[in-house]
Design an enzyme around this catalytic site. Sequence first.
Site, short mmCIF file in Angstrom:
data_model
loop_
_atom_site.label_atom_id
_atom_site.label_comp_id
_atom_site.label_asym_id
_atom_site.label_seq_id
_atom_site.Cartn_x
_atom_site.Cartn_y
_atom_site.Cartn_z
N CYS A 80 -14.87 4.19 -4.44
CA CYS A 80 -14.04 3.60 -5.49
C CYS A 80 -12.78 2.96 -4.91
O CYS A 80 -12.25 2.01 -5.46
CB CYS A 80 -13.67 4.67 -6.51
SG CYS A 80 -12.91 6.12 -5.77
N GLU A 137 -16.01 -5.44 -9.22
CA GLU A 137 -16.33 -4.38 -8.25
C GLU A 137 -17.79 -4.49 -7.83
O GLU A 137 -18.68 -4.55 -8.68
CB GLU A 137 -16.08 -3.00 -8.88
CG GLU A 137 -16.27 -1.89 -7.86
CD GLU A 137 -16.21 -0.49 -8.46
OE1 GLU A 137 -16.82 -0.28 -9.52
OE2 GLU A 137 -15.56 0.38 -7.85
P1 NAD Z 1 -22.00 5.11 -13.66
O1 NAD Z 1 -20.90 4.81 -14.59
O2 NAD Z 1 -23.24 4.33 -13.75
O3 NAD Z 1 -22.44 6.64 -13.83
C1 NAD Z 1 -21.53 7.71 -13.64
C2 NAD Z 1 -22.03 8.93 -14.39
O4 NAD Z 1 -21.95 8.67 -15.78
C3 NAD Z 1 -23.49 9.30 -14.12
O5 NAD Z 1 -23.58 10.70 -14.08
C4 NAD Z 1 -24.20 8.75 -15.34
O6 NAD Z 1 -25.40 9.41 -15.64
C5 NAD Z 1 -23.17 9.00 -16.42
N1 NAD Z 1 -23.23 8.15 -17.62
C6 NAD Z 1 -23.51 6.84 -17.69
N2 NAD Z 1 -23.45 6.43 -18.97
C7 NAD Z 1 -23.10 7.51 -19.73
C8 NAD Z 1 -22.88 7.73 -21.13
N3 NAD Z 1 -22.99 6.76 -22.02
N4 NAD Z 1 -22.53 8.96 -21.52
C9 NAD Z 1 -22.40 9.96 -20.63
N5 NAD Z 1 -22.62 9.83 -19.31
C10 NAD Z 1 -22.96 8.61 -18.87
O7 NAD Z 1 -21.37 5.06 -12.20
P2 NAD Z 1 -22.11 5.24 -10.80
O8 NAD Z 1 -22.91 4.00 -10.50
O9 NAD Z 1 -22.77 6.56 -10.73
O10 NAD Z 1 -20.86 5.33 -9.80
C11 NAD Z 1 -20.20 4.24 -9.27
C12 NAD Z 1 -18.90 3.99 -9.99
O11 NAD Z 1 -18.07 5.15 -9.94
C13 NAD Z 1 -18.07 2.88 -9.36
O12 NAD Z 1 -17.53 2.07 -10.37
C14 NAD Z 1 -16.96 3.63 -8.65
O13 NAD Z 1 -15.78 2.89 -8.44
C15 NAD Z 1 -16.75 4.78 -9.56
N6 NAD Z 1 -16.08 5.89 -8.86
C16 NAD Z 1 -14.78 6.16 -9.18
C17 NAD Z 1 -14.10 7.18 -8.51
C18 NAD Z 1 -12.67 7.52 -8.83
O14 NAD Z 1 -12.25 8.62 -8.49
N7 NAD Z 1 -11.91 6.65 -9.47
C19 NAD Z 1 -14.77 7.92 -7.53
C20 NAD Z 1 -16.09 7.62 -7.24
C21 NAD Z 1 -16.74 6.60 -7.92
#
Ligand code: NAD
Length: 503
Positions: free
Chosen positions: A295, A396
């Site tokens: 991230c 991103e």
């Molecule tokens: P994502 O948003 O696709 O999924 C993240 C999680 O959310 C997963 O467990 C997914 O199953 C769940 N999810 C998705 N839709 C949902 C809903 N409607 N209700 C409940 N849960 C739901 O993200 P990803 O592809 O797994 O991760 C990458 C993203 O995470 C990037 O944007 C990255 O920047 C971010 N990230 C942020 C940090 C931080 O600390 N700011 C750290 C790591 C990753």
Amino acid sequence: LIKTQHNGECWMKTYNHFINGAWVEPASGEYFETDNPYTGEVWAKIARGNAADADQAVRAAKVAFDDGEWGQMRPTQRGKLLVRLAEIIEREATRLGELEVRDNGKLIAEMGAQTKYLAEWYRYYGGLADKIEGAVLPSDKPGIFNFTRYEPLGVVGMITAWNSPLLLLAWKLAPALAAGNTAVVKPSEFTSASSLEFMELIKEAGMPDGVVNCITGMGIEVGQPMVDHPDLAKVAFTGSDVAGQKIYESAARKIMPVTLELGGKSPNIVFEDADFEAAVMGAISGIFAATGQTCIAGSRLLVQRSIHDEFVKRLLEVAGAAKIGDPMSPDTHVGPVTTQPQYEKILHYMNVAREDGAPCVLGGGPYTGEGVKGNRFVEPTIFTNVENHMRIAQEEVFGPILSVIPFEDEAEALSIGNDIVFGLAAGVWTSDIGRALRMSEKLKAGTVWVNTYRAVSFMSPFGGYKRSGQGRESGQEAIKEFLQVKSVWIAQQTSPANPFIMR
Ligand code: NAD
């Protein structure tokens, strides 16, 4: 139950949900597969949860919060359990690191250190558990005594992304438990195994049943019903801004607090007075470490025009020599992309950048060279002369694509750096302390690094400005995210007062 079966070709694990201290089969009876990003081999089956599983887990956590041993426990006892958990994590760190690598393909060099380090979050918040103090407030009401007490919220839902499952979980679970909450964890469907195996450690540490539960499956099928559950008191989420916004909207319908750790498009800014070689390494670590799947990636590299060409030349030398291959090998620099959709997204953005007219000076496609297996490697990629309005500079990617943007002076660096919807992190490379202070004040980001990059600690608050999030994780601030404050008024003497005016 975690079952291990031989499927004819290899050993295959099957993971169920962990609810109320026991392994529970999914209500649907369905499982989905998880693969090793390096080899492409399916190595485990994971329970495919739905609303019924979410309901069972939230109810278990609610009973543990309301009626169980946990609610009676003194903060010092809770703290001791967290410290015991930290010791168990340290014992198991190597195994957990290897498990993360098998499931998310990140480098063992990084994951081995990370799984060891995450014990510090449990130890730190274990220490903080019995230092949560309210206050006796000065009172302007004669004869009425007023004090505050901090109380846990109840059941906290914790949803994590696939890039660092156990670390992202520690940032939520350690402060939430220290504050006295109970938890339902929903890891990413791409990397659920480590969080499930972690439940065995929670049990071994002596956490009462129901205090920590783990349910798995698709975000929309099991995560969303958990968020919408009437007994959920808070959600702590790490993931994309798109899913984060949806969860925020759902939470708003219930007036439920959230912590959101979302994406970024961080500027890493190099001035002509910087230590040249240190800045080159900082730029590389900002984008090619973790295959760019972080991230805090410094995906926009702003370089002062006077050193731009020389800087890009050196970047190409270092990035071009990066060793791509097996994430389990300690000398690999760049591993595979964790998920198939992410692989496709990265390739898509390489085309977007080309279509927008950015010259590609390194990589730019899939990597199929020596040392790779499977089908999920991309080349470390650099685009130069990127303009900040281009999609490659604004959106991103979450992959190893660097956009290099030239700038003239400090004012322009600030203007470009802040011209973005995100605000997670920023880097500044300079030998001028005045400039370092001015930039760190004016950059609109939750973290600013000067002459370093990607430093995080259990002691330091982390989180986003703008579209990068809400609330903070780590440090002393984070425990307040899992507490609510109550103001208690006690009249020292009872006396009938006029009921029709405010006291
Ligand atoms: P994502 O948003 O696709 O999924 C993240 C999680 O959310 C997963 O467990 C997914 O199953 C769940 N999810 C998705 N839709 C949902 C809903 N409607 N209700 C409940 N849960 C739901 O993200 P990803 O592809 O797994 O991760 C990458 C993203 O995470 C990037 O944007 C990255 O920047 C971010 N990230 C942020 C940090 C931080 O600390 N700011 C750290 C790591 C990753």
